[in-house]
Design a protein around this motif. Structure first.
Motif, PDB file in Angstrom:
ATOM      1  N   ALA A 181      56.583  78.355 -22.900  1.00  0.00           N
ATOM      2  CA  ALA A 181      56.012  77.301 -22.056  1.00  0.00           C
ATOM      3  C   ALA A 181      56.150  77.632 -20.577  1.00  0.00           C
ATOM      4  O   ALA A 181      55.232  77.370 -19.787  1.00  0.00           O
ATOM      5  N   LEU A 182      57.289  78.224 -20.186  1.00  0.00           N
ATOM      6  CA  LEU A 182      57.482  78.583 -18.778  1.00  0.00           C
ATOM      7  C   LEU A 182      56.497  79.671 -18.366  1.00  0.00           C
ATOM      8  O   LEU A 182      55.935  79.621 -17.271  1.00  0.00           O
ATOM      9  N   SER A 183      56.269  80.646 -19.235  1.00  0.00           N
ATOM     10  CA  SER A 183      55.289  81.691 -18.935  1.00  0.00           C
ATOM     11  C   SER A 183      53.895  81.098 -18.802  1.00  0.00           C
ATOM     12  O   SER A 183      53.119  81.494 -17.914  1.00  0.00           O
ATOM     13  N   ALA A 184      53.562  80.140 -19.655  1.00  0.00           N
ATOM     14  CA  ALA A 184      52.256  79.497 -19.574  1.00  0.00           C
ATOM     15  C   ALA A 184      52.116  78.697 -18.287  1.00  0.00           C
ATOM     16  O   ALA A 184      51.051  78.686 -17.659  1.00  0.00           O
ATOM     17  N   LEU A 185      53.195  78.034 -17.874  1.00  0.00           N
ATOM     18  CA  LEU A 185      53.171  77.266 -16.629  1.00  0.00           C
ATOM     19  C   LEU A 185      52.954  78.187 -15.433  1.00  0.00           C
ATOM     20  O   LEU A 185      52.133  77.911 -14.550  1.00  0.00           O
ATOM     21  N   ASP A 186      53.675  79.310 -15.398  1.00  0.00           N
ATOM     22  CA  ASP A 186      53.517  80.260 -14.292  1.00  0.00           C
ATOM     23  C   ASP A 186      52.106  80.845 -14.264  1.00  0.00           C
ATOM     24  O   ASP A 186      51.517  81.030 -13.191  1.00  0.00           O
ATOM     25  N   ALA A 187      51.560  81.154 -15.449  1.00  0.00           N
ATOM     26  CA  ALA A 187      50.198  81.696 -15.506  1.00  0.00           C
ATOM     27  C   ALA A 187      49.187  80.668 -15.004  1.00  0.00           C
ATOM     28  O   ALA A 187      48.233  81.016 -14.287  1.00  0.00           O
ATOM     29  N   MET A 188      49.391  79.405 -15.351  1.00  0.00           N
ATOM     30  CA  MET A 188      48.493  78.346 -14.886  1.00  0.00           C
ATOM     31  C   MET A 188      48.558  78.203 -13.367  1.00  0.00           C
ATOM     32  O   MET A 188      47.526  78.081 -12.686  1.00  0.00           O
ATOM     33  N   LEU A 223      50.875  79.029  -4.867  1.00  0.00           N
ATOM     34  CA  LEU A 223      51.825  78.104  -5.462  1.00  0.00           C
ATOM     35  C   LEU A 223      52.851  78.963  -6.183  1.00  0.00           C
ATOM     36  O   LEU A 223      52.567  79.559  -7.216  1.00  0.00           O
ATOM     37  N   VAL A 224      54.046  79.086  -5.608  1.00  0.00           N
ATOM     38  CA  VAL A 224      55.032  80.068  -6.082  1.00  0.00           C
ATOM     39  C   VAL A 224      55.486  79.735  -7.493  1.00  0.00           C
ATOM     40  O   VAL A 224      55.694  78.578  -7.853  1.00  0.00           O
ATOM     41  N   ASP A 225      55.617  80.782  -8.315  1.00  0.00           N
ATOM     42  CA  ASP A 225      56.011  80.613  -9.714  1.00  0.00           C
ATOM     43  C   ASP A 225      57.371  79.938  -9.843  1.00  0.00           C
ATOM     44  O   ASP A 225      58.247  80.089  -8.992  1.00  0.00           O
ATOM     45  N   PHE A 226      57.547  79.243 -10.982  1.00  0.00           N
ATOM     46  CA  PHE A 226      58.839  78.658 -11.312  1.00  0.00           C
ATOM     47  C   PHE A 226      59.657  79.663 -12.113  1.00  0.00           C
ATOM     48  O   PHE A 226      59.117  80.411 -12.922  1.00  0.00           O
TER      49      PHE A 226
END
Length: 345
Positions: free
Chosen positions: A33-40, A257-260
């Motif tokens: 989910a974190l990878s998907a959020l960063d990709a988005m 928008l910097v990645d989390f």
């Protein structure tokens, strides 16, 4: 109202029934989910109307220099002698953010070793591939002679007095997080007859326009145009004509928008982004976990994006005669033409 990245992700999972209320996702599912959020977020950074973060940065030219590296440059390569301090807790601490004591460096991380209650070594991490990922790396904007320290709260919770000096960096010219785009650029001219500085617009040339300049080494007091090669992770900015001395340029940069990276970090974004992230992440995760998207979730996801686009939209105005507007379709007295009209430079 604020929330953590962890809670935002779990909230998105609940919207598509990946987890039930009060259920904790597995570590592997959280990583997906974190990878998907960063990709988005990376994708959103390419949409001007989804990015609120336009920053001003003033940079300087060097007489006779035409090209400049813009992005996460001037990272720490080596550090010199250490003032070890005392009272620290023995151990090896990895991925520790460095605090700048002198200078303007940012976002460097390293491994700190404490022996006999004093800092015995510090090794700066290598830069990561994505400049948006700032959890570790050599940082940017560091110059030889800058000094750094670390907070004792991150290396055991006790001790004082440690500092180290930067002895070399990775080079580069205009250090910053890599911008998505240079929105505008202006040469700053300090009128000797006035206390007011004047911003002279610069033309953002396309590849074809820059290539069509037959004498690229033309010198001038100011550069009136620039070409951004949009390279990664460092952009190369070529100025034309080549300034003969040091001048300041005001850049307006669209920042990503910097990645989390830290699941426990607090979401610190303007109003509306938390809801937009949560519902649109649910759309992204539905495909990852093989879930159907509830109609209401899809509707809210779309409406939150539309709201952000409306909020961040910039009014567009027609450009009138250059003598009235000072716009970029102004006369170029060096080449005898008009900036911004065709490739004829």
């Amino acid at each position: 109202m604020s929330t953590t990245i962890n809670n935002l992700i779990i909230g998105a999972m609940r919207l598509i029934n990946v987890v039930a209320a009060n259920e904790t996702p597995s570590a592997s599912d959280m990583n997906i989910a974190l990878s998907a959020l960063d990709a988005m977020i990376d994708s959103w950074s390419n949409n001007r109307n989804l990015v609120f973060n336009i920053q001003q940065q003033i940079v300087s030219t060097v007489g006779g220099q035409q090209t400049y590296l813009l992005g996460p440059c001037q990272g720490i390569v080596t550090m010199g002698s250490i003032v070890p301090g005392s009272g620290y807790v023995n151990g090896t601490y990895t991925n520790v953010p460095l605090t700048t004591l002198t200078g303007n460096g940012q976002a460097a991380f390293g491994t700190v070793t404490v022996t006999s209650s004093a800092v015995s070594s510090i090794v700066v991490s290598s830069n990561m591939a994505d400049p948006g990922d700032l959890t570790q790396g050599a940082g940017f904007g560091y110059l030889p002679g800058d000094t750094i320290t670390v907070s004792n709260t991150l290396i055991g919770g006790a001790g004082t007095g440690f500092q180290a000096t930067v002895t070399s960096n990775s080079g580069g010219d205009w250090p910053t997080i890599r911008p998505v785009r240079i929105e505008d650029a202006y040469v700053i001219w300090n009128d000797p007859l006035s206390s007011q500085a004047v911003d002279i617009p610069m033309v953002n040339m396309t590849y074809e326009e820059y290539a069509a300049i037959t004498v690229k080494q033309t010198p001038s007091t100011f550069a009136f145009a620039f070409y951004d090669d949009n390279n990664y992770p460092l952009k190369t900015i070529s100025l034309w004509p080549i300034p003969t001395g040091s001048t300041n340029i005001r850049l307006w940069l669209r920042m990503p928008l910097v990645d989390f990276t830290d699941l426990n970090a607090i979401l610190t974004w303007p109003p509306g982004y938390e809801r937009a992230f949560r519902f649109n992440l649910a759309i992204e995760l539905a495909a990852e976990f093989g879930k159907d998207i509830p109609e209401q979730v899809a509707q809210i996801a779309n409406s939150t994006v539309e709201d952000l686009i409306t909020t961040n939209a910039i009014p567009r105005y027609l450009i009138g005669p250059s003598g009235l507007t000072g716009g970029k379709n102004s006369y170029n007295y060096i080449t005898g033409g008009f900036f911004g009209i065709g490739p004829g430079w």
